[in-house]
Scaffold this motif. Sequence first.
Motif, PDB file in Angstrom:
ATOM      1  N   UNK A  40       0.803  -1.214   0.000  1.00 33.56           N
ATOM      2  CA  UNK A  40       0.000   0.000   0.000  1.00 33.56           C
ATOM      3  C   UNK A  40       0.837   1.265   0.000  1.00 33.56           C
ATOM      4  N   UNK A  41       2.135   1.139   0.238  1.00 37.27           N
ATOM      5  CA  UNK A  41       2.972   2.321   0.342  1.00 37.27           C
ATOM      6  C   UNK A  41       3.175   2.953  -1.022  1.00 37.27           C
ATOM      7  N   UNK A  42       3.318   4.284  -1.079  1.00 37.80           N
ATOM      8  CA  UNK A  42       3.441   4.965  -2.366  1.00 37.80           C
ATOM      9  C   UNK A  42       4.701   4.571  -3.116  1.00 37.80           C
ATOM     10  N   UNK A  43       4.568   4.471  -4.438  1.00 34.93           N
ATOM     11  CA  UNK A  43       5.727   4.153  -5.277  1.00 34.93           C
ATOM     12  C   UNK A  43       6.529   5.404  -5.603  1.00 34.93           C
ATOM     13  N   UNK A  44       5.859   6.556  -5.576  1.00 36.07           N
ATOM     14  CA  UNK A  44       6.522   7.807  -5.913  1.00 36.07           C
ATOM     15  C   UNK A  44       7.078   8.486  -4.658  1.00 36.07           C
ATOM     16  N   UNK A  45       8.123   9.233  -4.841  1.00 35.66           N
ATOM     17  CA  UNK A  45       8.677  10.008  -3.726  1.00 35.66           C
ATOM     18  C   UNK A  45       7.796  11.220  -3.480  1.00 35.66           C
ATOM     19  N   UNK A  46       7.447  11.451  -2.240  1.00 35.15           N
ATOM     20  CA  UNK A  46       6.578  12.568  -1.895  1.00 35.15           C
ATOM     21  C   UNK A  46       7.342  13.878  -2.055  1.00 35.15           C
ATOM     22  N   UNK A  47       6.860  14.797  -2.893  1.00 38.45           N
ATOM     23  CA  UNK A  47       7.570  16.071  -3.064  1.00 38.45           C
ATOM     24  C   UNK A  47       7.613  16.908  -1.798  1.00 38.45           C
ATOM     25  N   UNK A  48       6.762  16.594  -0.819  1.00 37.20           N
ATOM     26  CA  UNK A  48       6.826  17.316   0.448  1.00 37.20           C
ATOM     27  C   UNK A  48       8.122  17.049   1.201  1.00 37.20           C
ATOM     28  N   UNK A  49       8.867  16.008   0.793  1.00 41.05           N
ATOM     29  CA  UNK A  49      10.161  15.740   1.417  1.00 41.05           C
ATOM     30  C   UNK A  49      11.217  16.738   0.956  1.00 41.05           C
ATOM     31  N   UNK A  50      10.993  17.369  -0.187  1.00 39.58           N
ATOM     32  CA  UNK A  50      11.931  18.367  -0.690  1.00 39.58           C
ATOM     33  C   UNK A  50      11.731  19.681   0.063  1.00 39.58           C
ATOM     34  N   UNK A  51      12.792  20.472   0.214  1.00 40.49           N
ATOM     35  CA  UNK A  51      12.642  21.762   0.892  1.00 40.49           C
ATOM     36  C   UNK A  51      11.556  22.610   0.248  1.00 40.49           C
ATOM     37  N   UNK A  52      10.718  23.188   1.071  1.00 39.05           N
ATOM     38  CA  UNK A  52       9.573  23.949   0.588  1.00 39.05           C
ATOM     39  C   UNK A  52       9.654  25.386   1.072  1.00 39.05           C
ATOM     40  N   UNK A  53       9.537  26.301   0.145  1.00 43.30           N
ATOM     41  CA  UNK A  53       9.494  27.717   0.486  1.00 43.30           C
ATOM     42  C   UNK A  53       8.167  28.309   0.074  1.00 43.30           C
ATOM     43  N   UNK A  54       8.118  29.612  -0.019  1.00 46.37           N
ATOM     44  CA  UNK A  54       6.897  30.283  -0.440  1.00 46.37           C
ATOM     45  C   UNK A  54       6.683  30.085  -1.936  1.00 46.37           C
ATOM     46  N   UNK A  55       5.457  30.179  -2.396  1.00 47.60           N
ATOM     47  CA  UNK A  55       5.202  29.971  -3.827  1.00 47.60           C
ATOM     48  C   UNK A  55       5.806  31.075  -4.676  1.00 47.60           C
ATOM     49  N   UNK A  56       6.062  30.736  -5.927  1.00 46.73           N
ATOM     50  CA  UNK A  56       6.541  31.740  -6.864  1.00 46.73           C
ATOM     51  C   UNK A  56       5.403  32.686  -7.227  1.00 46.73           C
ATOM     52  N   UNK A  57       5.754  33.862  -7.656  1.00 47.71           N
ATOM     53  CA  UNK A  57       4.744  34.825  -8.048  1.00 47.71           C
ATOM     54  C   UNK A  57       4.728  36.031  -7.140  1.00 47.71           C
TER      55      UNK A  57
END
Length: 395
Positions: A40-57
């Motif tokens: 049941x575990x996800x096959x894809x890497x969760x992008x939330x594991x990557x450093x997250x900043x404020x949105x562009x724009x």
Amino acid sequence: MAIARPVRALGFTAVVLWCFFVWQLFKPIATPMGPGASSFLPKERDPNLDPTGEPEGVLTYASEGYAPGPEGTARIDATLLALVRNEELDGMLQAMRDLERTWNNKFNYPWTFFNDVPFSDEFKKKTQAETKAECRYELIPKEHWDVPSWINNDLFLESTKILKEQQVQYADKVSYHQMCRWNSGLFYKHPALANTQYYWRVEPNVHFFCDVDYDVFRYMQDNNKTYGFTINLYDSPESIPTLWPETEKFIAEHPEHIHENNAMKWLTDKTRRPDHNEKANGYSTCHFWSNFEIADMNFWRSKPYEDYFNHLDRAGGFYYERWGDAPVHSIALGLLEDKNRVHWFRDIGYQHIPFFNCPNSPKCKGCETGRFTDGEAWLHREDCRPNWFKFVGMG
């Protein structure tokens, strides 16, 4: 020369602690979710594991113009919106504390509370005490909440029996059907929101984990966004078997309403969950989990959406099945709007049991980075974000 007993004990303890430390570093990762959980575990890497900043724009930060009261001239026509009962007061206070602490204490946007019965004095007093912003307490008009005249009560009762046999949650609760219909096509018609364009929906007992330092409503306005979400799930196909067939009828009747840059592939994908697509008669069941949504009500007020909601409303599926506002909103956005105007607020840490959006950011506290659920292992299958990222992107 004999070593003193206290020294021997101390040395033994040090060795044990060192061995335990090494074991912690190199032990295999456990799978506490039980046998077969890995499937049941996800096959894809969760992008939330990557450093997250404020949105562009374009981003607008807090200033004196966001002071409480009439001095707050920087605020735009927007509100925090909650459909809540008097008995849900404690859960509402908890959600307010989280959102006030992480965001609204900087911007002081008003809270608008809706109920189908009058709010108690206790509810008003305690909620207003949680914020410096204005609180508004509104009663839903009877004609917006009541079961519509074209719904056959006998058919409704028979339908709920079938839904209960299929273990569709809340199927026999009339108030739940009323809530789904109101959230789908009526809330934005309330006179209290006549001069309001944007809203942030907040439910009792939800959690917010991350400090957000920019005005999210101005972000929506300045960057031409219609809708913002955090969590993207598969719905229960047993609750919506005729929603997509009715949608196909609508498409055939109103091809002019379908946006050329739509998200049809996301709505109809059958690769990831073919069983859902089959049971829902062509709909992937992917939807934005609408207990969190930041949106422009001009979209709901538009002719394409009004035509779509009225078509569904007359079909009766809000009562004969259990069409929720989440799939209705999501299908409408996927068909009638430019998919690039839907935004994933990956930087807003959020939980509605049993799912999370928890980014990798120093601004977040209280949730585990990249964690999707704290429930059973099979709940990982309910994550439809990978399909959104595949067909639309992470903007």
